[in-house]
Design a protein around this motif. Structure first.
Motif, short mmCIF file in Angstrom:
data_model
loop_
_atom_site.label_atom_id
_atom_site.label_comp_id
_atom_site.label_asym_id
_atom_site.label_seq_id
_atom_site.Cartn_x
_atom_site.Cartn_y
_atom_site.Cartn_z
N ALA A 8 -1.51 -2.02 6.26
CA ALA A 8 -1.42 -2.64 4.92
C ALA A 8 -0.20 -2.13 4.16
O ALA A 8 0.43 -2.86 3.40
CB ALA A 8 -2.70 -2.37 4.14
N TYR A 18 -5.13 0.90 6.95
CA TYR A 18 -4.38 1.42 5.79
C TYR A 18 -2.89 1.45 6.11
O TYR A 18 -2.06 0.93 5.35
CB TYR A 18 -4.93 2.81 5.44
N SER A 32 2.82 -3.95 5.75
CA SER A 32 2.91 -5.38 5.41
C SER A 32 3.12 -5.61 3.91
O SER A 32 3.27 -6.75 3.47
CB SER A 32 1.63 -6.10 5.85
N PRO A 78 -1.31 -2.59 -4.09
CA PRO A 78 -1.29 -3.98 -4.57
C PRO A 78 -0.27 -4.16 -5.69
O PRO A 78 0.12 -3.21 -6.35
CB PRO A 78 -2.71 -4.23 -5.05
N GLU A 84 0.85 -5.14 1.65
CA GLU A 84 -0.41 -5.44 0.97
C GLU A 84 -0.91 -4.27 0.13
O GLU A 84 -1.71 -4.44 -0.79
CB GLU A 84 -1.50 -5.70 2.02
N PHE A 85 -0.49 -3.05 0.51
CA PHE A 85 -0.92 -1.85 -0.20
C PHE A 85 0.30 -1.00 -0.50
O PHE A 85 1.14 -0.82 0.39
CB PHE A 85 -1.94 -1.06 0.63
#
Ligand SMILES: Nc1nc(=O)c2c([nH]1)NC[C@@H]1CN(c3ccc(C(=O)N[C@@H](CCC(=O)O)C(=O)O)cc3)CN21
Ligand SMILES: CC(C)C(=O)C(=O)O
Ligand SMILES: [Mg+2]
Length: 258
Positions: A250, A247, A253, A258, A255-256
């Protein structure tokens, strides 16, 4: 709701009976979805949930708080709750008062207390008040000195005699059964033979009516994993940490979310 009768029938026909600790709503929901028969709201919650050094500072209020969350979570699991240290060592009448609180305020199916012949009058009083009560022999953490770790009970014939005498006293006083904690397997078999109630062994070999383990040990939730569940220890604590790291990564990066 599973009744005591269901457990007694399973014991009589040698069907497996299992107990794990549950201390909160979320884990008790998981236990309820499983085939495990009994959820024990143990005073070990002082260590596993509250971070105390031992169980002796746990209060009746704390037990009610956790046990009511567990009772709300289950539909077909038998809920057993520990009377903590200080809740039954004054008079049998005070023990009944505290057992009433645990039953009425938390909705538990049964209470459990530690000790041998000396608690027989207390067991009798709680049973006479209409509350299902279990005993607890062998290692009794509320009063045992754990400085040098815990010893296995019932390894000499003198110890076996004492254990059987205590077990018979608790059984005759009306206990529905008893935990045998860290008891020699042969001694646990002897106690199981010598008593009418359901024996629930934790570190007490295969000859008990039921097996008990601490949920946190079984799932591997602690930092330090104790040697109590042989080949069955899960790695869910590590899995949770990995998932938390995933988590965090993410988020880093992008990614989260979204
Ligand atoms: N975290 C924790 N869980 C417990 O179950 C527990 C404690 N602490 N502290 C005191 C006692 C010690 N207990 C136990 C319970 C079971 C075994 C047991 O079955 N030991 C196996 C080894 C299992 C393995 O290799 O993982 C044995 O054969 O001795 C030992 C101690 C129960 N109590
Ligand atoms: C070890 C079990 C039987 C217990 O009493 C507890 O979890 O408090
Ligand atoms: Mg306990």
């Amino acid at each position: 709701m599973p009744s005591l009768t269901t457990l007694q029938e399973k014991a009589a026909t040698d069907e497996p009976i299992t107990l794990v600790n549950a201390y909160d709503y979320a884990t008790a929901r998981l236990v309820d979805r499983s085939d495990v028969d009994i959820a024990l709201v143990g005073d070990s919650l002082g260590v596993t949930m509250l971070g105390y050094d031992g169980t002796d500072r746990v209060t009746v209020d704390e037990m009610v708080h956790h046990a009511s969350a567990v009772s709300r979570a289950v539909e077909d699991t038998f809920v057993m709750v520990d009377l903590p240290f200080g809740a039954y060592n004054v008079t049998p009448a005070e023990a009944v008062r505290n057992a009433n609180r645990l039953k009425k305020e938390s909705g538990a199916d049964a209470v459990k207390l530690e000790g041998g012949s000396e608690v027989a009058p207390t067991v009798e009083a709680i049973d006479a008040a209409g509350i299902t009560v279990f005993g607890h022999l062998g290692v009794t953490p509320q009063t045992d000195d754990a400085t040098d770790g815990y010893d296995v009970h019932g390894e000499t014939s003198a110890e076996v005699n004492e254990l059987v005498e205590d077990a018979r006293a608790v059984d005759a006083a009306g206990a529905a059964g008893m935990i045998l904690e860290l008891v020699d397997p042969d001694a646990a078999a002897t106690v199981t033979e010598a008593t009418d109630g359901i024996t629930l062994g934790i570190g007490a070999g295969p000859h008990c009516d039921a097996q008990a383990v601490t949920l946190h040990d079984l799932l591997g939730l602690q930092d330090v994993l104790p040697e109590t569940v042989a080949g069955l220890r899960g790695t869910f604590g590590d899995d949770i940490v990995s998932h938390l790291d995933a988590y965090h990564e993410a988020v880093g990066s992008g990614e989260f979310p979204p």
